[in-house]
Design an enzyme around this catalytic site. Sequence first.
Site, mmCIF file in Angstrom:
data_model
loop_
_atom_site.group_PDB
_atom_site.id
_atom_site.type_symbol
_atom_site.label_atom_id
_atom_site.label_comp_id
_atom_site.label_asym_id
_atom_site.label_seq_id
_atom_site.Cartn_x
_atom_site.Cartn_y
_atom_site.Cartn_z
ATOM 1 N N HIS A 1 84.911 55.601 -19.364
ATOM 2 C CA HIS A 1 83.693 54.832 -19.447
ATOM 3 C C HIS A 1 83.213 55.862 -20.588
ATOM 4 O O HIS A 1 82.005 55.261 -20.703
ATOM 5 C CB HIS A 1 82.613 54.558 -18.199
ATOM 6 C CG HIS A 1 83.311 53.286 -18.067
ATOM 7 N ND1 HIS A 1 83.248 52.239 -16.550
ATOM 8 C CD2 HIS A 1 84.839 52.223 -17.851
ATOM 9 C CE1 HIS A 1 84.523 51.419 -16.319
ATOM 10 N NE2 HIS A 1 85.024 51.027 -17.420
ATOM 11 N N GLN B 1 84.892 56.323 -13.542
ATOM 12 C CA GLN B 1 84.478 56.029 -14.214
ATOM 13 C C GLN B 1 82.755 55.599 -14.742
ATOM 14 O O GLN B 1 82.111 55.000 -15.839
ATOM 15 C CB GLN B 1 84.370 54.106 -13.680
ATOM 16 C CG GLN B 1 85.404 53.386 -13.213
ATOM 17 C CD GLN B 1 84.782 52.711 -12.287
ATOM 18 O OE1 GLN B 1 84.574 51.245 -11.917
ATOM 19 N NE2 GLN B 1 85.463 52.883 -10.396
#
Length: 251
Positions: A131, A113
């Site tokens: 992300h 992430q």
Amino acid sequence: MKKEQIEEQKIGQFAEILSDSEYVVFLGGAGVSTESGIPDFRSRNGLYHKKEKRFSKYKPEYLLSYECLKCEPEIFFDYYRKNLDARSIEPNAAHKVLAGMEQAGRLKGIITQNIDGLHQKAGSINVQEIHGTIWHNHCISCGKEFGSDYIFESSEAVPHCTECGRIVRPDVTLYGEFLPQEAYQNSISMIGKADCLIIGGTSLEVGSAAQLAHMYHGKYLVIINKGKTKLEGKANLVFHDSIGKIMRAIE
Ligand code: NAD
């Protein structure tokens, strides 16, 4: 049994799990980079608890949202530049051990992430950035690509495209946006094949990571996280400890 003996025993179990596994995948978050000096979001010293006068009337989720980029771009870029510039940060032990494991054929890949690019800096090849990344930027209109310096070094409060004059934004997935499809699909495929999933340095509070973790039905689940996470009941091993320390121990 003493605390140190229990710890040693658990490290032994972790090593056994790794040697009994054929397809090991690592799913991580901001906690992987705290030992490099980048704060996470939700820990006591995390970004969500940082008090900055200029941003005090906003929720942290808003400051990193598509809505903020669209409605208050000056605020968005100011917050982004002050808090997410990881260009001069170096990988730590956890990044390095994971890169070494991949090179040795003991790890198939990483789902992260994080947007700091530290896994690649450490030498990891198969890194799925669900992300996005601070290392690439693009124009919201013509798509022209720019390097990370373009936003961080710009003298403009809101950086603009040299081609068409529209806003240049980071290739980071903001709150309220869809995930990068290729990285997410690759992650689903890796999770589907894995017989060992190591989850580390993530609170699993962000939906996308939690969903991926719930999709995992392989043989072994190992969690390394200082704070508690919801999936602990399902795990074969849980370390409430520093990820750098545990990864060094199984190197
Ligand atoms: P989070 O802040 O919600 O959770 C981090 C977790 O890591 C916490 O549970 C904490 O206990 C644990 N932790 C912190 N330091 C640790 C260490 N040294 N060893 C072991 N555990 C440690 O972060 P998240 O779950 O990744 O979700 C937040 C979102 O923030 C993600 O979407 C991520 O993209 C973004 N983010 C990224 C960075 C980065 O790129 N480095 C930094 C901050 C936030």
